[in-house]
Design a protein around this motif. Structure first.
Motif, PDB file in Angstrom:
ATOM      1  N   ARG A 211      16.258   2.235   1.086  1.00 26.94           N
ATOM      2  CA  ARG A 211      16.278   1.414   2.287  1.00 26.94           C
ATOM      3  C   ARG A 211      16.105   2.324   3.503  1.00 26.94           C
ATOM      4  O   ARG A 211      16.676   3.414   3.553  1.00 26.94           O
ATOM      5  N   LEU A 212      15.344   1.858   4.477  1.00 30.72           N
ATOM      6  CA  LEU A 212      15.187   2.572   5.736  1.00 30.72           C
ATOM      7  C   LEU A 212      16.167   1.965   6.735  1.00 30.72           C
ATOM      8  O   LEU A 212      16.145   0.756   6.973  1.00 30.72           O
ATOM      9  N   LEU A 213      17.024   2.808   7.318  1.00 27.57           N
ATOM     10  CA  LEU A 213      18.083   2.288   8.186  1.00 27.57           C
ATOM     11  C   LEU A 213      17.841   2.513   9.668  1.00 27.57           C
ATOM     12  O   LEU A 213      18.249   1.689  10.496  1.00 27.57           O
ATOM     13  N   ALA A 214      17.215   3.635  10.036  1.00 29.10           N
ATOM     14  CA  ALA A 214      17.072   3.951  11.461  1.00 29.10           C
ATOM     15  C   ALA A 214      16.077   5.085  11.645  1.00 29.10           C
ATOM     16  O   ALA A 214      15.839   5.883  10.734  1.00 29.10           O
ATOM     17  N   THR A 215      15.516   5.151  12.840  1.00 30.08           N
ATOM     18  CA  THR A 215      14.661   6.281  13.197  1.00 30.08           C
ATOM     19  C   THR A 215      15.407   7.225  14.128  1.00 30.08           C
ATOM     20  O   THR A 215      16.308   6.812  14.866  1.00 30.08           O
ATOM     21  N   VAL A 216      15.035   8.497  14.065  1.00 37.18           N
ATOM     22  CA  VAL A 216      15.585   9.506  14.964  1.00 37.18           C
ATOM     23  C   VAL A 216      14.547   9.731  16.053  1.00 37.18           C
ATOM     24  O   VAL A 216      13.578  10.473  15.867  1.00 37.18           O
ATOM     25  N   ALA A 217      14.724   9.087  17.199  1.00 31.24           N
ATOM     26  CA  ALA A 217      13.736   9.155  18.271  1.00 31.24           C
ATOM     27  C   ALA A 217      14.320   8.537  19.533  1.00 31.24           C
ATOM     28  O   ALA A 217      15.274   7.750  19.457  1.00 31.24           O
ATOM     29  N   PRO A 218      13.764   8.869  20.695  1.00 32.27           N
ATOM     30  CA  PRO A 218      14.271   8.294  21.944  1.00 32.27           C
ATOM     31  C   PRO A 218      13.963   6.804  22.077  1.00 32.27           C
ATOM     32  O   PRO A 218      14.617   6.104  22.841  1.00 32.27           O
ATOM     33  N   ARG A 219      12.931   6.347  21.348  1.00 31.48           N
ATOM     34  CA  ARG A 219      12.520   4.942  21.446  1.00 31.48           C
ATOM     35  C   ARG A 219      11.979   4.517  20.084  1.00 31.48           C
ATOM     36  O   ARG A 219      11.703   5.368  19.233  1.00 31.48           O
ATOM     37  N   ARG A 220      11.808   3.234  19.876  1.00 32.16           N
ATOM     38  CA  ARG A 220      11.282   2.763  18.599  1.00 32.16           C
ATOM     39  C   ARG A 220       9.869   3.292  18.377  1.00 32.16           C
ATOM     40  O   ARG A 220       9.078   3.423  19.308  1.00 32.16           O
ATOM     41  N   SER A 221       9.574   3.558  17.123  1.00 38.45           N
ATOM     42  CA  SER A 221       8.271   4.092  16.754  1.00 38.45           C
ATOM     43  C   SER A 221       7.289   2.964  16.463  1.00 38.45           C
ATOM     44  O   SER A 221       7.661   1.930  15.884  1.00 38.45           O
ATOM     45  N   VAL A 222       6.034   3.169  16.846  1.00 40.56           N
ATOM     46  CA  VAL A 222       4.999   2.185  16.511  1.00 40.56           C
ATOM     47  C   VAL A 222       4.793   2.113  15.001  1.00 40.56           C
ATOM     48  O   VAL A 222       4.243   1.139  14.490  1.00 40.56           O
ATOM     49  N   LEU A 223       5.234   3.137  14.295  1.00 45.61           N
ATOM     50  CA  LEU A 223       5.100   3.154  12.840  1.00 45.61           C
ATOM     51  C   LEU A 223       6.117   2.243  12.173  1.00 45.61           C
ATOM     52  O   LEU A 223       5.875   1.702  11.096  1.00 45.61           O
ATOM     53  N   PHE A 224       7.295   2.107  12.802  1.00 44.81           N
ATOM     54  CA  PHE A 224       8.385   1.283  12.258  1.00 44.81           C
ATOM     55  C   PHE A 224       8.946   0.410  13.381  1.00 44.81           C
ATOM     56  O   PHE A 224      10.106   0.566  13.777  1.00 44.81           O
ATOM     57  N   PRO A 225       8.146  -0.488  13.924  1.00 45.42           N
ATOM     58  CA  PRO A 225       8.583  -1.243  15.109  1.00 45.42           C
ATOM     59  C   PRO A 225       9.823  -2.094  14.886  1.00 45.42           C
ATOM     60  O   PRO A 225      10.563  -2.382  15.835  1.00 45.42           O
ATOM     61  N   GLU A 226      10.069  -2.493  13.639  1.00 47.26           N
ATOM     62  CA  GLU A 226      11.225  -3.332  13.342  1.00 47.26           C
ATOM     63  C   GLU A 226      12.493  -2.520  13.112  1.00 47.26           C
ATOM     64  O   GLU A 226      13.598  -3.078  13.020  1.00 47.26           O
ATOM     65  N   LEU A 227      12.367  -1.199  13.053  1.00 46.41           N
ATOM     66  CA  LEU A 227      13.489  -0.339  12.698  1.00 46.41           C
ATOM     67  C   LEU A 227      14.157   0.199  13.964  1.00 46.41           C
ATOM     68  O   LEU A 227      13.524   0.905  14.756  1.00 46.41           O
ATOM     69  N   PRO A 228      15.442  -0.112  14.185  1.00 47.53           N
ATOM     70  CA  PRO A 228      16.123   0.395  15.379  1.00 47.53           C
ATOM     71  C   PRO A 228      16.362   1.900  15.294  1.00 47.53           C
ATOM     72  O   PRO A 228      16.436   2.473  14.204  1.00 47.53           O
ATOM     73  N   THR A 229      16.486   2.521  16.440  1.00 44.08           N
ATOM     74  CA  THR A 229      16.780   3.951  16.489  1.00 44.08           C
ATOM     75  C   THR A 229      18.265   4.180  16.188  1.00 44.08           C
ATOM     76  O   THR A 229      19.073   3.246  16.202  1.00 44.08           O
ATOM     77  N   MET A 230      18.609   5.444  15.955  1.00 47.79           N
ATOM     78  CA  MET A 230      20.018   5.783  15.782  1.00 47.79           C
ATOM     79  C   MET A 230      20.787   5.423  17.041  1.00 47.79           C
ATOM     80  O   MET A 230      21.910   4.916  16.979  1.00 47.79           O
ATOM     81  N   GLY A 231      20.192   5.677  18.214  1.00 48.21           N
ATOM     82  CA  GLY A 231      20.850   5.372  19.480  1.00 48.21           C
ATOM     83  C   GLY A 231      21.139   3.892  19.644  1.00 48.21           C
ATOM     84  O   GLY A 231      22.208   3.502  20.137  1.00 48.21           O
ATOM     85  N   GLU A 232      20.189   3.066  19.237  1.00 46.62           N
ATOM     86  CA  GLU A 232      20.397   1.620  19.316  1.00 46.62           C
ATOM     87  C   GLU A 232      21.561   1.171  18.444  1.00 46.62           C
ATOM     88  O   GLU A 232      22.170   0.123  18.698  1.00 46.62           O
ATOM     89  N   GLN A 233      21.862   1.958  17.424  1.00 43.87           N
ATOM     90  CA  GLN A 233      22.946   1.601  16.509  1.00 43.87           C
ATOM     91  C   GLN A 233      24.225   2.388  16.797  1.00 43.87           C
ATOM     92  O   GLN A 233      25.112   2.497  15.960  1.00 43.87           O
ATOM     93  N   GLY A 234      24.281   2.938  18.019  1.00 43.25           N
ATOM     94  CA  GLY A 234      25.522   3.532  18.490  1.00 43.25           C
ATOM     95  C   GLY A 234      25.697   5.021  18.252  1.00 43.25           C
ATOM     96  O   GLY A 234      26.741   5.588  18.589  1.00 43.25           O
ATOM     97  N   ILE A 235      24.692   5.682  17.674  1.00 42.12           N
ATOM     98  CA  ILE A 235      24.797   7.116  17.401  1.00 42.12           C
ATOM     99  C   ILE A 235      24.044   7.863  18.496  1.00 42.12           C
ATOM    100  O   ILE A 235      22.816   7.842  18.559  1.00 42.12           O
TER     101      ILE A 235
END
Length: 315
Positions: A211-235
């Motif tokens: 399962r893909l849970l989050a991206t490590v990036a300042p903003r959402r990636s165009v590659l995974f637009p539905e995947l929230p960033t770590m920051g969006e999930q409180g990290i």
């Protein structure tokens, strides 16, 4: 005339030297995402530069340092290039005592080639669907979850430490020597978590075992637009942008740098490469030498700050 090796160069600023191959060094074995991208670019570069041969040289080892060191020793004529992830230049100098090159004195920035965020991936046997659920599960099972990397001091290792420290969870680091072994054991369920490269995450997702849970990036990636960033999930603090780019040895002539950068711009902006990179799990994203220099400097500073806050000591 100046004779260098078996090639006659009429002018030191002449580039490319027809008949002399351009070598693109990659710090990974053949078949991985970075290697595939380099070969796709190499094929196009031959055409853009009027038929000069371009070959990819795989120099895996030491977290890409073997390839990097090879390029620092090369002649600065534009015929020896390094295609490498951001960690080589901006993270490893902060984490590994073995790094002998200087990010700002040993290389000439040429062009950024791609963006590809790291992705927090879990094996499907772990009953979680987001970062909050993962943290809660890890707290209920201290020391029972492991996370993998391709070695001490690499991005996956450091992000795992940052994640554990910020959330107060106890997870075990398991370093591996190669990406292929990581993938096999991940799919088999022998390991549980990984901060994987975007290309590796795409490949793992196709297995249906993760399962893909989050991206490590300042903003959402165009590659995974539905995947929230770590920051969006409180990290917070785990938001360093990951890129891949071209550098050469220190001292390259500006005219050579510009010629190469313009060639890479033409290649990376082409629809064929854009699509091929997207399918492989990265976003083709060119930046010229001046902008790329700023990107490198900012990434280097951000890694230094993050590792200082973590209290990380070079190993």
């Amino acid at each position: 005339l100046i004779l260098m090796s078996s090639y006659v160069i009429a002018d030191a600023s002449e580039f490319p030297v027809m008949g002399k191959p351009i070598r693109i060094y990659v710090g990974f074995p053949p078949g991985g995402g970075t290697d595939i991208q380099a070969r796709q670019i190499a094929q196009q570069l031959t055409q853009v530069l009027g038929g000069v041969p371009v070959v990819v040289e795989n120099r895996p080892g030491a977290g890409t340092m073997v390839a990097a060191n090879e390029v620092t020793k090369a002649i600065a004529d534009g015929h020896s290039l390094l295609y490498t992830p951001s960690s080589t230049l901006t993270q490893l100098p902060h984490t590994l005592l073995a790094v002998k090159y200087d990010t700002f004195k040993s290389f000439t920035p040429i062009a950024q080639g791609a963006l590809g965020p790291l992705v927090l991936v879990t094996h499907k046997s772990i009953p979680v669907n987001n970062v909050s659920e993962l943290v809660a599960y890890a707290k209920l099972n201290p020391g029972k979850l492991n996370y993998v990397s391709q070695g001490v001091g690499t991005s996956a290792h450091i992000f795992g430490q940052m994640f554990a420290q910020q959330t107060g969870i106890d997870i075990v680091h398991v370093p591996y020597k190669g990406a292929n072994d990581v993938a096999k054991d991940f799919i088999a369920g022998r390991v549980h978590l990984q901060f994987a490269s975007s290309s590796a995450a795409v490949a793992l997702a196709k297995s249906g075992e993760v399962r893909l849970l989050a991206t490590v990036a300042p903003r959402r990636s165009v590659l995974f637009p539905e995947l929230p960033t770590m920051g969006e999930q409180g990290i917070k603090g785990i938001d360093v942008e990951s890129w891949i780019g071209f550098v050469g040895p220190a001292g390259m002539a500006p005219a050579t740098v510009n010629r190469l950068s313009e060639a890479f711009a033409q290649i990376l902006k082409s629809p064929g490469i854009q699509e091929a990179f997207r399918v492989g799990g990265v976003e083709a994203k060119w930046a010229g030498p001046d902008e790329f220099s700023v990107i490198i400097r900012n990434s280097y500073r951000q890694w230094g700050q993050s590792l200082s806050e973590l209290g990380y000591k070079k190993e």
